[in-house]
Design a protein around this motif. Structure first.
Motif, PDB file in Angstrom:
ATOM      1  N   GLU A 157       0.745  -1.286   0.005  1.00 26.44           N
ATOM      2  CA  GLU A 157       0.033  -0.034  -0.108  1.00 26.44           C
ATOM      3  C   GLU A 157       0.799   1.120   0.007  1.00 26.44           C
ATOM      4  O   GLU A 157       0.400   2.370  -0.474  1.00 26.44           O
ATOM      5  CB  GLU A 157      -1.070  -0.128   1.184  1.00 26.44           C
ATOM      6  N   ALA A 158       2.067   1.140   0.632  1.00 24.18           N
ATOM      7  CA  ALA A 158       2.939   2.437   0.611  1.00 24.18           C
ATOM      8  C   ALA A 158       3.135   2.807  -0.804  1.00 24.18           C
ATOM      9  O   ALA A 158       3.695   4.091  -0.970  1.00 24.18           O
ATOM     10  CB  ALA A 158       4.220   2.004   1.182  1.00 24.18           C
ATOM     11  N   ALA A 159       3.050   1.864  -1.941  1.00 22.08           N
ATOM     12  CA  ALA A 159       3.462   2.332  -3.453  1.00 22.08           C
ATOM     13  C   ALA A 159       2.682   3.818  -3.891  1.00 22.08           C
ATOM     14  O   ALA A 159       2.844   4.339  -4.529  1.00 22.08           O
ATOM     15  CB  ALA A 159       3.362   1.199  -4.211  1.00 22.08           C
ATOM     16  N   ALA A 160       1.466   3.785  -2.837  1.00 21.05           N
ATOM     17  CA  ALA A 160       0.341   4.919  -3.533  1.00 21.05           C
ATOM     18  C   ALA A 160       0.378   5.933  -2.528  1.00 21.05           C
ATOM     19  O   ALA A 160      -0.447   6.765  -2.585  1.00 21.05           O
ATOM     20  CB  ALA A 160      -0.973   4.416  -3.714  1.00 21.05           C
ATOM     21  N   MET A 161       1.330   5.761  -1.370  1.00 22.07           N
ATOM     22  CA  MET A 161       1.435   6.846  -0.249  1.00 22.07           C
ATOM     23  C   MET A 161       2.161   8.115  -0.678  1.00 22.07           C
ATOM     24  O   MET A 161       3.210   7.819  -1.448  1.00 22.07           O
ATOM     25  CB  MET A 161       1.809   6.209   0.882  1.00 22.07           C
ATOM     26  N   ALA A 162       2.106   9.195   0.008  1.00 21.07           N
ATOM     27  CA  ALA A 162       2.967  10.444   0.047  1.00 21.07           C
ATOM     28  C   ALA A 162       4.184   9.739   0.698  1.00 21.07           C
ATOM     29  O   ALA A 162       4.194   8.963   1.541  1.00 21.07           O
ATOM     30  CB  ALA A 162       2.482  11.715   0.585  1.00 21.07           C
ATOM     31  N   LEU A 163       5.380  10.590   0.410  1.00 19.86           N
ATOM     32  CA  LEU A 163       6.698  10.090   0.983  1.00 19.86           C
ATOM     33  C   LEU A 163       6.729  10.023   2.515  1.00 19.86           C
ATOM     34  O   LEU A 163       7.088   8.830   3.049  1.00 19.86           O
ATOM     35  CB  LEU A 163       7.841  11.255   0.452  1.00 19.86           C
ATOM     36  N   PRO A 164       6.139  10.780   3.386  1.00 23.06           N
ATOM     37  CA  PRO A 164       6.341  10.602   4.832  1.00 23.06           C
ATOM     38  C   PRO A 164       5.509   9.370   5.163  1.00 23.06           C
ATOM     39  O   PRO A 164       5.834   8.735   6.090  1.00 23.06           O
ATOM     40  CB  PRO A 164       5.860  12.028   5.457  1.00 23.06           C
ATOM     41  N   GLU A 165       4.247   9.262   4.644  1.00 26.09           N
ATOM     42  CA  GLU A 165       3.543   7.996   4.941  1.00 26.09           C
ATOM     43  C   GLU A 165       4.300   6.622   4.693  1.00 26.09           C
ATOM     44  O   GLU A 165       3.993   5.735   5.350  1.00 26.09           O
ATOM     45  CB  GLU A 165       2.134   8.250   4.499  1.00 26.09           C
ATOM     46  N   ALA A 166       4.932   6.661   3.378  1.00 23.67           N
ATOM     47  CA  ALA A 166       5.377   5.622   2.869  1.00 23.67           C
ATOM     48  C   ALA A 166       6.602   5.310   3.816  1.00 23.67           C
ATOM     49  O   ALA A 166       6.750   4.129   4.063  1.00 23.67           O
ATOM     50  CB  ALA A 166       5.791   5.829   1.350  1.00 23.67           C
ATOM     51  N   GLN A 176      12.666   4.991  -3.338  1.00 18.10           N
ATOM     52  CA  GLN A 176      13.137   5.623  -4.281  1.00 18.10           C
ATOM     53  C   GLN A 176      13.023   4.901  -5.626  1.00 18.10           C
ATOM     54  O   GLN A 176      12.606   5.422  -6.768  1.00 18.10           O
ATOM     55  CB  GLN A 176      14.887   5.664  -4.369  1.00 18.10           C
ATOM     56  N   ARG A 177      12.725   3.564  -5.585  1.00 19.83           N
ATOM     57  CA  ARG A 177      12.320   2.816  -6.750  1.00 19.83           C
ATOM     58  C   ARG A 177      10.832   2.390  -7.036  1.00 19.83           C
ATOM     59  O   ARG A 177      10.278   2.533  -8.026  1.00 19.83           O
ATOM     60  CB  ARG A 177      13.182   1.457  -6.504  1.00 19.83           C
ATOM     61  N   SER A 178      10.370   2.033  -5.835  1.00 24.30           N
ATOM     62  CA  SER A 178       8.936   1.754  -6.103  1.00 24.30           C
ATOM     63  C   SER A 178       7.943   2.997  -6.047  1.00 24.30           C
ATOM     64  O   SER A 178       7.003   2.838  -6.696  1.00 24.30           O
ATOM     65  CB  SER A 178       8.345   1.154  -4.486  1.00 24.30           C
ATOM     66  N   ASN A 179       8.499   4.263  -5.522  1.00 28.11           N
ATOM     67  CA  ASN A 179       7.574   5.119  -5.605  1.00 28.11           C
ATOM     68  C   ASN A 179       8.344   6.424  -6.713  1.00 28.11           C
ATOM     69  O   ASN A 179       7.535   7.511  -6.978  1.00 28.11           O
ATOM     70  CB  ASN A 179       7.449   5.903  -4.260  1.00 28.11           C
TER      71      ASN A 179
END
Length: 304
Positions: free
Chosen positions: A200-209, A229-232
């Motif tokens: 689910e972190a792939a769709a999150m903003a950076l701090p939340e991910a 860096q790679r997933s997002n």
């Protein structure tokens, strides 16, 4: 049967340089650069996929095989960096200005697959790159599966990594044979057991991910940043806690050899929002700090 899709970059584009960060060493079973093409073997939510990427004059064409073909091709532009905005980068040093000018085709890839980037990052914790690449390759060949598609067309030795259950069931002695200590092995197993939540972190903003990934014991700021860096495709996911990066950035920008994380972040403060991209440009275009000591010794715990 194969499926095909193409993407036309809006400007200069360098396929190999943009996707090179996804390759874990020169003999990565999941990502190989062959003459004229980049090959990737991934495990998508729809199943395994083999993806062949070829850059033409005006378009990049992806050909996919396997159950995950549609999923991969739906996200082909994102993988290639379509959502990246390199034009928003504002250089604040002569070095970054020159590197940005010389590398107009560099875009940050976005795989949309978290576990695929997290596990090799865990394997790279506090060991040499050679040790980590060796472990990644051995585990994929031992517990993964051959990439889908016609064997006569794809490179030899292309493998899809295990699914989360497969990672969780790797025996302790196989981790040892791969040169992975118990702490890193346990971190991979813990991550595999909550793979759905991590993806689910792939769709999150950076701090939340970053926060989501670091809920897994054994995943710290270094591993989390290397993953997103790679997933997002996060341009601001600067790596902290690295042995070499702060000193390389510091040396390139100031000539000093003793820059720590705090010093690096201070130097990159003008690039907030783009600090990862700035670091990549500095590494690509800056002077390399001369070595004063031998490389870190590569241990092989499988012999112990």
């Amino acid at each position: 049967m194969s499926l095909t899709r193409s993407w036309a970059p809006p400007g200069p584009y360098d396929l190999r340089r943009s996707l090179g960060v996804l390759q874990r060493g020169p003999h990565d079973p999941a990502c190989q650069v062959a003459p004229g093409a980049v090959w990737r073997a991934s495990r998508t939510p729809q199943g395994p996929v083999t993806l062949r990427l070829v850059q033409g004059r005006a378009r990049v064409t992806g050909t996919a095989w396997g159950p995950g073909a549609e999923w991969a091709l739906d996200r082909l532009p994102a993988l290639l960096g379509a959502a990246d905005r390199p034009e928003e980068f504002v250089p604040h040093h002569r070095l970054t200005r020159e590197a940005h000018r010389r590398l107009p085709g560099l875009r940050l890839a976005r795989t949309g697959l978290v576990l695929e980037s997290l596990i090799p990052a865990v394997l790279e914790q506090k060991v040499t790159a050679i040790e980590a690449y060796r472990a990644w390759g051995r585990l994929l060949r031992r517990f993964g599966e051959p990439a889908p598609g016609p064997a006569e067309r794809r490179p030899k030795g292309l493998y899809v990594m295990p699914d989360p259950r497969g990672w969780a069931l790797v025996p302790s002695w196989e981790w040892h044979r791969a040169g992975v200590d118990g702490k890193r092995a346990a971190t991979v197993v813990r991550a595999a057991r909550v793979a759905g939540r991590l993806e689910e972190a792939a769709a999150m903003a950076l701090p939340e991910a970053l926060a989501r990934l670091q809920l897994v014991p054994g995943v710290g700021p270094w591993t989390a940043a290397e993953t997103v860096q790679r997933s997002n495709g996060e341009p601001d996911a600067i790596t902290v806690g690295d042995l070499h990066l702060p000193r390389q950035v510091g040396y390139a920008l100031t000539g000093r050899r003793d820059t720590d994380d705090a010093g690096m972040l201070a130097l990159l403060a003008p690039y907030v929002g783009q600090r990862h991209r700035a670091a990549q440009l500095i590494l690509a275009g800056g002077p390399r700090m001369p070595r004063r000591a031998p490389r870190m010794y590569a241990h092989d715990i499988a012999r112990f």
